[in-house]
Design a protein around this motif. Structure first.
Motif, PDB file in Angstrom:
ATOM      1  N   HIS A 163       5.361  30.717  20.005  1.00  0.00           N
ATOM      2  CA  HIS A 163       4.184  30.423  19.104  1.00  0.00           C
ATOM      3  C   HIS A 163       3.436  31.600  18.493  1.00  0.00           C
ATOM      4  N   HIS A 164       3.429  32.408  19.536  1.00  0.00           N
ATOM      5  CA  HIS A 164       2.745  33.689  19.211  1.00  0.00           C
ATOM      6  C   HIS A 164       3.666  34.527  17.996  1.00  0.00           C
ATOM      7  N   VAL A 181      16.492  33.064  17.820  1.00  0.00           N
ATOM      8  CA  VAL A 181      15.167  32.621  17.879  1.00  0.00           C
ATOM      9  C   VAL A 181      15.120  31.196  17.217  1.00  0.00           C
ATOM     10  N   LEU A 182      15.788  31.139  15.885  1.00  0.00           N
ATOM     11  CA  LEU A 182      15.559  29.699  15.763  1.00  0.00           C
ATOM     12  C   LEU A 182      16.204  28.719  16.655  1.00  0.00           C
ATOM     13  N   SER A 183      17.342  28.973  17.154  1.00  0.00           N
ATOM     14  CA  SER A 183      17.825  27.993  18.341  1.00  0.00           C
ATOM     15  C   SER A 183      16.657  27.699  19.236  1.00  0.00           C
ATOM     16  N   GLY A 192      10.634  22.370  19.838  1.00  0.00           N
ATOM     17  CA  GLY A 192       9.858  21.495  18.717  1.00  0.00           C
ATOM     18  C   GLY A 192       8.893  22.247  17.948  1.00  0.00           C
ATOM     19  N   LEU A 193       9.069  23.629  17.681  1.00  0.00           N
ATOM     20  CA  LEU A 193       8.338  24.251  17.091  1.00  0.00           C
ATOM     21  C   LEU A 193       9.091  24.465  15.729  1.00  0.00           C
ATOM     22  N   PRO A 194       8.321  24.756  14.508  1.00  0.00           N
ATOM     23  CA  PRO A 194       8.826  24.743  13.154  1.00  0.00           C
ATOM     24  C   PRO A 194       9.713  26.083  12.946  1.00  0.00           C
TER      25      PRO A 194
END
Length: 259
Positions: free
Chosen positions: A153-154, A177-179, A185-187
């Motif tokens: 999130h940061h 990172v996308l994985s 559950g982050l965009p």
């Protein structure tokens, strides 16, 4: 008295001869000094070049931005539980979990606005091969690691302020990172839509590392740094933290490549 005219004739000749000898001696001394400073002993094939740079103390990495400068580049790097290769991280594959996420936020001139590195706690142990590569042990991860979701999130907050995403093999690191973003559950859209710049691709274009056939190869990050700053790809890099080592090297390369 008869010798006086002869001496008057010989004296200027003697003075000229002395001047010539002095000039020859000075030139000879200069040539010897130049040779001593420029000489390098012959290096056998495979002999390493003893050039060492410390990313924690070298002025090559001391490039602070004005606090008022707007963010432009986001340079990042990852480390994982297992050793991965580019071909192992495809669109349908499940890459190894992240254990380290590091980044620098740079202004448009490549100067550093902020720098962070985050060790991430996982339930599975780190493989011995991976520990040999990045130096992070399972015990260290369990003792000092942070929760994954707050770190990601940061990181997304830094992504939202940047204009260009930078890494050495940016497709590889971004895919990791996308994985993880999807898993918690982050965009993913902010990271997917950000334009990218790959220092590994830029390094290949320079063509200083080649096969015997002449084909240009992708340089390692340390090789690219050595070539750009020291004209010598075989350079040893000293560091305290692997994540900060790579983002500092990558940011330094960026400043030479595009800024």
């Amino acid at each position: 008295m008869r010798l006086a005219p002869l001496l008057l004739l010989l004296l200027p000749l003697a003075l000229v001869l002395v001047q010539l000898l002095l000039r020859w001696g000075l030139q000879r001394r200069t040539d010897l000094l130049r040779s001593a400073h420029s000489y390098r002993p012959p290096r056998g094939r495979g002999t390493p070049v003893l050039v060492e740079v410390d990313v924690d103390s070298s002025p090559l990495f001391d490039c602070k931005a004005s606090p008022e400068a707007p963010p432009h580049y986001l340079v990042f790097d990852t480390e994982t539980l297992d050793v991965l290769h580019e071909e192992e991280v495809g669109e349908d594959s499940e890459p190894s979990p992240l254990i380290l996420l590091s980044w620098q936020v740079l202004d448009a001139t490549g100067a550093c606005l902020s720098e962070e590195t985050h060790l991430i706690r996982r339930t599975a142990p780190i493989s011995e091969e991976a520990t040999c590569l990045h130096g992070i042990s399972t015990e260290e991860m369990e003792r000092e690691g942070e929760e994954l979701r707050p770190v990601l999130h940061h990181f997304l907050q830094a992504v939202s302020r940047a204009k260009i995403l930078v890494a050495h093999n940016v497709r590889f690191h971004r895919r990791l990172v996308l994985s993880e973003l999807s898993a918690v559950g982050l965009p993913t859209e902010p990271l997917e839509s950000l334009p990218t710049l790959c220092t590994m691709e830029r390094g290949r274009v320079l063509g200083f590392k080649r096969r015997d056939t002449g084909e240009a190869l992708y340089p390692k990050l340390s090789e690219l740094f050595g070539y750009l700053y020291l004209h010598e790809p075989e350079v040893s890099i000293r560091f305290r933290q692997k994540g900060l080592r790579d983002v500092r090297l990558c940011a330094a390369c960026l400043r030479q490549l595009v800024i």
